[in-house]
Write a protein that holds these residues in place. Structure first.
Motif, PDB file in Angstrom:
ATOM      1  N   UNK A  97       0.859  -1.267   0.119  1.00 17.54           N
ATOM      2  CA  UNK A  97      -0.024  -0.072  -0.066  1.00 17.54           C
ATOM      3  C   UNK A  97       0.801   1.278  -0.162  1.00 17.54           C
ATOM      4  N   UNK A  98       2.214   1.065   0.265  1.00 12.15           N
ATOM      5  CA  UNK A  98       3.123   2.094   0.332  1.00 12.15           C
ATOM      6  C   UNK A  98       3.948   2.330  -0.820  1.00 12.15           C
TER       7      UNK A  98
ATOM      8  N   UNK B  98      -9.442  -8.982  -5.942  1.00 11.50           N
ATOM      9  CA  UNK B  98     -11.032  -9.009  -5.466  1.00 11.50           C
ATOM     10  C   UNK B  98     -11.761  -7.864  -4.840  1.00 11.50           C
ATOM     11  N   UNK B  99     -10.899  -7.505  -3.838  1.00 10.69           N
ATOM     12  CA  UNK B  99     -11.485  -6.566  -2.808  1.00 10.69           C
ATOM     13  C   UNK B  99     -10.985  -5.119  -3.224  1.00 10.69           C
ATOM     14  N   UNK B 100     -10.014  -4.992  -3.903  1.00 10.28           N
ATOM     15  CA  UNK B 100      -9.386  -3.429  -4.132  1.00 10.28           C
ATOM     16  C   UNK B 100      -9.339  -3.250  -5.499  1.00 10.28           C
TER      17      UNK B 100
ATOM     18  N   UNK C 161      -9.187   0.619  -5.005  1.00  9.11           N
ATOM     19  CA  UNK C 161      -8.258   1.519  -5.010  1.00  9.11           C
ATOM     20  C   UNK C 161      -8.009   1.787  -3.584  1.00  9.11           C
ATOM     21  N   UNK C 162      -8.122   0.962  -2.649  1.00  3.81           N
ATOM     22  CA  UNK C 162      -7.885   1.284  -1.189  1.00  3.81           C
ATOM     23  C   UNK C 162      -8.224   2.516  -0.581  1.00  3.81           C
TER      24      UNK C 162
ATOM     25  N   UNK D  45      -9.281   2.698   6.716  1.00  3.98           N
ATOM     26  CA  UNK D  45     -10.288   1.571   7.184  1.00  3.98           C
ATOM     27  C   UNK D  45     -10.035   0.347   5.778  1.00  3.98           C
ATOM     28  N   UNK D  46      -9.866   0.887   4.783  1.00  5.08           N
ATOM     29  CA  UNK D  46      -9.511  -0.083   3.670  1.00  5.08           C
ATOM     30  C   UNK D  46      -8.273  -0.904   3.960  1.00  5.08           C
ATOM     31  N   UNK D  47      -7.247  -0.346   4.537  1.00  6.78           N
ATOM     32  CA  UNK D  47      -5.975  -0.973   4.709  1.00  6.78           C
ATOM     33  C   UNK D  47      -6.271  -2.068   5.867  1.00  6.78           C
ATOM     34  N   UNK D  48      -6.983  -1.767   6.738  1.00  5.22           N
ATOM     35  CA  UNK D  48      -7.234  -2.496   8.119  1.00  5.22           C
ATOM     36  C   UNK D  48      -8.121  -3.630   7.567  1.00  5.22           C
TER      37      UNK D  48
END
Lengths: 231, 114
Positions: A55-56, A96-98, B72-73, B87-90
């Motif tokens: 994510x970073x 799937x989720x992101x 997209x997080x 929230x998306x990250x957790x």
């Protein structure tokens, strides 16, 4: 480098699903030899850490960024078969989720990141480690070199896939050099993060690090005093 | 320094408990996903940049789950940028953790006497 939908045509995407399926099936068998109840928690942690680290995005210059792939980090810590599984879990959750990486490109992303980056990088790691197999200190450096190579290796294989089924006619030599040069820069970040993570786990628990297990003598029976265990 | 070298040669098998290591690693992951991620570079990644430079970026199609509440997080309906990413990250960490810890435990042999 999460490949989106549309970059590669149907047949090529389907072929990579085949490669990914075979690889994951083999990894499900191989990981059984790498995992026991002492190392399984580290394998779970590796997947979580790779998800978080991805994510970073870090800047690599000229308005471009990159993030950890994590193939060599995972392979050195928990073994290459387990690494293939851990990264596959991450990639499937992301797709799937992101919506990170295409759904039809899931086979491609598993092939590039969970197979090519893991195994090419781990192979380079093993070559470097072979210089001094009994050295603890060499392990993080060897992991960093493997990590550095793993990213452009995946970029090169992407170019190969594009040659087979890319969506637009692009000069392949140009694509290869551009992909490899940018991903070598990203590979430097990959090497730094891999070095730090491997060093940290190695100093805390060398006995559960896959690539260091041959260095830790496992006593048949461990005698611990009450004071030791309670402290 | 010489005592340190002595210690190393008789490497203690357990310097930190596995539970401690895993908790520390999860906290680092949480910090990355929920805090550091806000400062992540928003620039296109290597592949996107190459696609833009060489002119094949427009061949990318939207994912079938592009309308996912976490696409997209970001978290759909959460206005605050930090909260939306956190929230998306957790959620991502929880889902990845549940699947990965579960799978690895399922595959693991009973304790390492091989």
């Amino acid at each position: 480098m999460h490949v989106p939908d549309g970059f590669l045509d149907g047949p090529t995407s389907l072929a990579t699903v085949g490669v990914a399926t075979v690889a994951v099936a083999a990894a499900l068998r191989g990981a059984r030899r790498e995992l026991d109840d002492r190392t399984a928690p580290l394998a779970g942690l590796v997947a979580v850490f790779v998800f978080a680290a991805q994510m970073v995005n870090f800047p690599v210059g000229a308005g471009t960024s990159g993030h950890l792939m994590g193939g060599v980090l995972a392979a050195v810590l928990v073994g290459p078969w387990t690494a293939t599984l851990a990264l596959t879990v991450v990639l499937v959750v992301q797709a799937l989720a992101f919506a990170d990486g295409g759904l039809t490109a899931i086979g491609t992303n598993v092939t590039l990141i969970a197979v090519v980056a893991v195994w090419v990088g781990y192979g380079v790691f093993r070559l470097v480690q072979a210089v001094r197999p009994q050295s603890h200190r060499l392990i993080p450096f060897a992991a960093a070199i493997g990590a550095l190579v793993s990213v452009p290796a995946a970029a090169l294989v992407f170019t190969g896939l594009w040659a087979v089924g890319g969506a637009a006619p692009i000069d392949l030599g140009l694509l290869a050099t551009t992909m490899i040069s940018w991903h070598s820069l990203i590979g430097i970040g990959e090497a730094v993060i891999t070095f730090l993570a491997v060093s940290a786990v190695l100093s805390a628990r060398p006995d559960i690090v896959h690539a260091a297990r041959h260095l830790t003598s496992q006593p048949e029976l461990q005698v611990r005093t009450a004071a030791e265990t309670s402290s | 320094m010489s005592t340190q070298t002595d210690q190393r040669s008789t490497t203690p098998a357990h310097r930190v408990r596995t539970r401690t290591l895993v908790v520390a690693g999860l906290l680092v992951s949480l910090a990355l996903a929920a805090v550091v991620s806000l400062f992540a570079s928003a620039s296109p990644d290597g592949l996107e940049h190459v696609a833009e430079t060489l002119g094949f970026a427009e061949t990318a199609a939207d994912s079938a789950v592009a309308e996912s509440p976490l696409a997209d997080y970001g978290t759909a309906g959460v206005g605050n940028e930090w909260l939306s990413t956190a929230i998306a990250g957790v959620v991502g960490l929880l889902v990845t953790g549940l699947v990965a810890f579960g799978l690895m435990r399922l595959l693991a042999r009973p304790s390492g006497r091989d």
